[in-house]
Enzyme design. Structure first.
Site, PDB file in Angstrom:
ATOM      1  N   TYR A 187     -63.925 -43.425  17.263  1.00 45.72           N
ATOM      2  CA  TYR A 187     -63.333 -44.490  16.464  1.00 45.72           C
ATOM      3  C   TYR A 187     -62.098 -43.981  15.725  1.00 45.72           C
ATOM      4  O   TYR A 187     -61.090 -44.684  15.616  1.00 45.72           O
ATOM      5  CB  TYR A 187     -64.334 -45.010  15.418  1.00 45.72           C
ATOM      6  CG  TYR A 187     -65.539 -45.724  15.961  1.00 45.72           C
ATOM      7  CD1 TYR A 187     -65.624 -46.145  17.283  1.00 45.72           C
ATOM      8  CD2 TYR A 187     -66.625 -46.005  15.127  1.00 45.72           C
ATOM      9  CE1 TYR A 187     -66.738 -46.817  17.756  1.00 45.72           C
ATOM     10  CE2 TYR A 187     -67.742 -46.686  15.588  1.00 45.72           C
ATOM     11  CZ  TYR A 187     -67.795 -47.081  16.909  1.00 45.72           C
ATOM     12  OH  TYR A 187     -68.894 -47.754  17.369  1.00 45.72           O
ATOM     13  N   LYS A 201     -70.763 -47.200  12.677  1.00 48.25           N
ATOM     14  CA  LYS A 201     -70.942 -45.764  12.880  1.00 48.25           C
ATOM     15  C   LYS A 201     -69.705 -44.991  12.397  1.00 48.25           C
ATOM     16  O   LYS A 201     -69.712 -43.762  12.356  1.00 48.25           O
ATOM     17  CB  LYS A 201     -71.245 -45.462  14.348  1.00 48.25           C
ATOM     18  CG  LYS A 201     -71.772 -44.050  14.570  1.00 48.25           C
ATOM     19  CD  LYS A 201     -72.075 -43.795  16.034  1.00 48.25           C
ATOM     20  CE  LYS A 201     -72.459 -42.336  16.234  1.00 48.25           C
ATOM     21  NZ  LYS A 201     -71.381 -41.408  15.834  1.00 48.25           N
TER      22      LYS A 201
END
Length: 386
Positions: A175, A144
């Site tokens: 992230y 992702k």
């Protein structure tokens, strides 16, 4: 107090701190380092392992209980006081494996971004201050990294994303916050770090929010018990075309160890962590159903798991009781919303593993179906399903 050495002749023992040890990859990583169960990977040296998690497994499910090289650390990583108390004694840690995340807020929100960055920041501050022998930090994120499911993505024409693909400017992907935190805290220290991006992880856990195999297992078990067809509830495009790479937990765990011990990767180097095989659900769905003892499946664009499986909690308890299974609630193993999202992915999240292959990562290649069938067997071995 630090764990006692299990390899006295090794002047530089390997001591792992696995954050998220009860999760899909965390559990497999601990199992592999301790040589404690199925799917072991090749590990040259003895390891001591601190397994860190916010919730403890029941004693009967803790396969590492009593192992001389393992210590479980119950810790709320969002609580600075608890982090100081629990992690400060871990002053012999040489390798950090960060496999956890906080799911308290929707992904891509500022709250999710801040919460996850705070967790890692709390832990790193204590580890970096006390563990003077720290050599490597291994961060697990996911594919992702390349695509947003809540809005536009980067280059719409990309067929396979590689590790150099640019970040996307949509939402607040946590992230990126974790990668930036490592870039901020580790330069200037003699500590290397790597980043690992799996796709759809196949593994076994009852402590994982996005537990794909667990969700399929509970769904199939309910279908068999109730005499329902084993339907693929999603778009025909997701049924016929591959939309996300599969990542076997064994492969991801092995990649973490490879990067952490292969002699010093470049700092901040990223690697996709995928099986590397093409598949389509229409090709493997029947075999998955057969493994779970159900038939009659096919694609249904109208079928929604969160609606069809709602209110089945009492049925699941009957199944658990009648088969002498580990006592679980549906929500501990299955995430119906996850299936509804995975089978209706609007963007393809397909990545390349060319980089890590070219650098000498010699793991086995797993097929998606092989991964699913293997981990269904492990679910049965642990008595999570009949």
């Amino acid at each position: 107090m630090a764990l006692h050495d299990t390899k006295k002749h090794n002047t530089k023992p390997n001591v792992a701190a696995i954050f998220g040890v009860t999760g899909l990859v965390g559990r497999q990583l601990a199992r592999s380092l301790l040589s404690a169960g199925p799917g072991d990977i090749d590990v040259d040296d003895d390891w001591k392992v601190y397994g860190v998690a916010r919730r403890r497994l029941p004693e009967e499910e803790d396969e590492f209980r009593g192992h001389p090289g393992y210590r479980f650390v119950l810790c709320d990583l969002l609580c600075r006081e608890d982090v100081e108390k629990k992690l400060a004694p871990m002053d012999d840690v040489t390798h950090v494996f960060w496999l956890t995340w906080a799911a308290g807020f929707p992904v891509d929100t500022v709250e999710c971004y801040d919460e996850n960055k705070s967790m890692m920041g709390n832990a790193l501050d204590v580890i970096l201050r006390n563990a003077t022998g720290l050599r490597h930090v291994s961060l697990q994120t996911g594919v992702k990294h390349y695509v947003s499911l809540t809005g536009g993505s980067g280059d719409e024409g990309v067929m396979l994303y590689d590790e150099e693909s640019p970040r996307i400017d949509v939402g607040r992907n946590f992230y990126y916050g974790l990668e930036d935190l490592l870039d901020e805290k580790l330069p200037g220290r003699n500590v290397a770090w790597s980043i690992h991006r799996p796709g759809l992880i196949a593994g076994c856990s009852r402590r994982t929010f996005y537990n794909f195999v667990g969700s399929l297992c509970v769904y199939g078990t309910l279908c068999k018990y109730l005499g329902l067809p084993f339907l693929f509830g999603g778009t025909r495009r997701c049924w016929e075309e591959m939309h996300i790479d599969c990542s076997d937990a064994r492969l991801v765990a092995e990649q973490h160890v490879w990067a952490a011990t292969r002699g010093g990767p470049r700092r901040g180097e990223a690697f996709n962590a995928i099986n590397g095989e093409d598949y389509a659900w229409k090709e493997i769905w029947g075999a998955i159903g057969e493994k779970l003892g159900v038939t009659g499946g096919g694609v249904s664009e109208e079928f929604v798991y969160a609606e069809a499986m709602a209110g089945k909690e009492d049925v699941w308890r009957e199944i658990v009781e009648g088969n002498g299974l580990v006592k679980t609630e549906v929500e501990e193993l299955a995430n119906w919303q996850m299936l509804d999202v995975m089978f209706r992915i609007p963007k393809k999240m397909l990545v390349s593993r060319k980089k890590i292959d070219s650098m000498g990562f010699k793991t086995r290649r797993y097929g998606a179906l092989d991964s699913m069938l293997y981990w269904i067997d492990v679910m049965r071995k642990h008595k999570y399903i009949p």
